[in-house]
Design an enzyme around this catalytic site. Structure first.
Site, PDB file in Angstrom:
ATOM      1  N   GLU A 168     -11.934   3.552  -0.607  1.00  0.00           N
ATOM      2  CA  GLU A 168     -11.311   5.243  -2.080  1.00  0.00           C
ATOM      3  C   GLU A 168     -11.340   4.222  -3.652  1.00  0.00           C
ATOM      4  O   GLU A 168     -11.624   4.698  -4.299  1.00  0.00           O
ATOM      5  CB  GLU A 168     -10.147   5.237  -1.620  1.00  0.00           C
ATOM      6  N   VAL A 169     -10.750   3.152  -4.113  1.00  0.00           N
ATOM      7  CA  VAL A 169     -10.020   2.339  -4.918  1.00  0.00           C
ATOM      8  C   VAL A 169     -11.209   1.830  -4.980  1.00  0.00           C
ATOM      9  O   VAL A 169     -12.125   0.334  -4.676  1.00  0.00           O
ATOM     10  CB  VAL A 169      -9.344   1.744  -5.023  1.00  0.00           C
ATOM     11  N   ASN A 206     -12.891  -3.336   2.648  1.00  0.00           N
ATOM     12  CA  ASN A 206     -14.111  -1.863   2.597  1.00  0.00           C
ATOM     13  C   ASN A 206     -15.063  -2.017   1.475  1.00  0.00           C
ATOM     14  O   ASN A 206     -14.471  -2.055   0.090  1.00  0.00           O
ATOM     15  CB  ASN A 206     -12.802  -0.451   2.530  1.00  0.00           C
ATOM     16  N   HIS A 217     -10.268  -5.230  -3.416  1.00  0.00           N
ATOM     17  CA  HIS A 217      -8.700  -5.830  -2.912  1.00  0.00           C
ATOM     18  C   HIS A 217      -8.998  -5.692  -1.773  1.00  0.00           C
ATOM     19  O   HIS A 217      -9.973  -5.194  -0.862  1.00  0.00           O
ATOM     20  CB  HIS A 217      -7.934  -4.625  -3.081  1.00  0.00           C
ATOM     21  N   ASP A 226       0.661  -1.210  -0.013  1.00  0.00           N
ATOM     22  CA  ASP A 226       0.086   0.310   0.491  1.00  0.00           C
ATOM     23  C   ASP A 226       0.671   1.447  -0.121  1.00  0.00           C
ATOM     24  O   ASP A 226       1.810   1.465   0.379  1.00  0.00           O
ATOM     25  CB  ASP A 226      -0.798  -0.113   1.465  1.00  0.00           C
ATOM     26  N   ILE A 227       0.488   1.885  -1.522  1.00  0.00           N
ATOM     27  CA  ILE A 227       1.026   3.344  -0.840  1.00  0.00           C
ATOM     28  C   ILE A 227       1.453   4.261   0.281  1.00  0.00           C
ATOM     29  O   ILE A 227       2.125   5.267   0.368  1.00  0.00           O
ATOM     30  CB  ILE A 227       0.284   4.613  -1.688  1.00  0.00           C
TER      31      ILE A 227
END
Ligand code: AMP
Length: 114
Positions: A94-95, A86, A99, A29-30
């Protein structure tokens, strides 16, 4: 239109990859929330907010096996780790591309409710 994780899967956007097979890619994760924070991403673009189909069951199951394999590889399996998926705005997703977050390497709060 490609989403950001589709572009990572296709190698169009760089990521710090830790695992790849025919159906999954996993990368760091960034914005890590723990010493181990890896995202396990099916290459197929599935959106959790649209719900799953019976035909997704095998892929969903294998996503957990990949997560377990990575937890072992990263040395957090014995001490413990958390998987987060999530779904939707109240969960802070968010995405849109499905995932799993694999978090470990430190004592995590009992529940993530903030
Ligand atoms: P979620 O809120 O479950 O949708 O989580 C999306 C996660 O993707 C967040 O933890 C972000 O930090 C992470 N993320 C977004 N863009 C990237 C990227 N280019 N590379 C790695 N992780 C990313």
């Amino acid at each position: 239109m490609d989403c950001i994780f589709c572009q990572i899967v296709k190698g169009k956007i760089e990521s710090k990859s830790v695992y790849e097979d025919e159906d999954f890619k996993a990368f760091w994760d960034i914005n890590p929330q723990a010493p181990v924070h890896i995202l396990i991403v099916p290459k197929k673009h599935l959106e959790p907010t649209e719900g799953y189909q019976d035909s997704d069951v095998e892929l969903l199951g294998r996503m957990f096996l990949v997560a377990e394999k990575l937890a072992r590889q990263q040395g957090v399996f014995d001490q413990g780790f958390r998987l987060i998926l999530n779904t939707g705005p109240d969960a802070g997703q968010e995405v849109p591309h499905l995932h799993l977050h694999l978090l470990g390497g430190r004592k995590l709060g009992r529940l993530v409710t903030e």
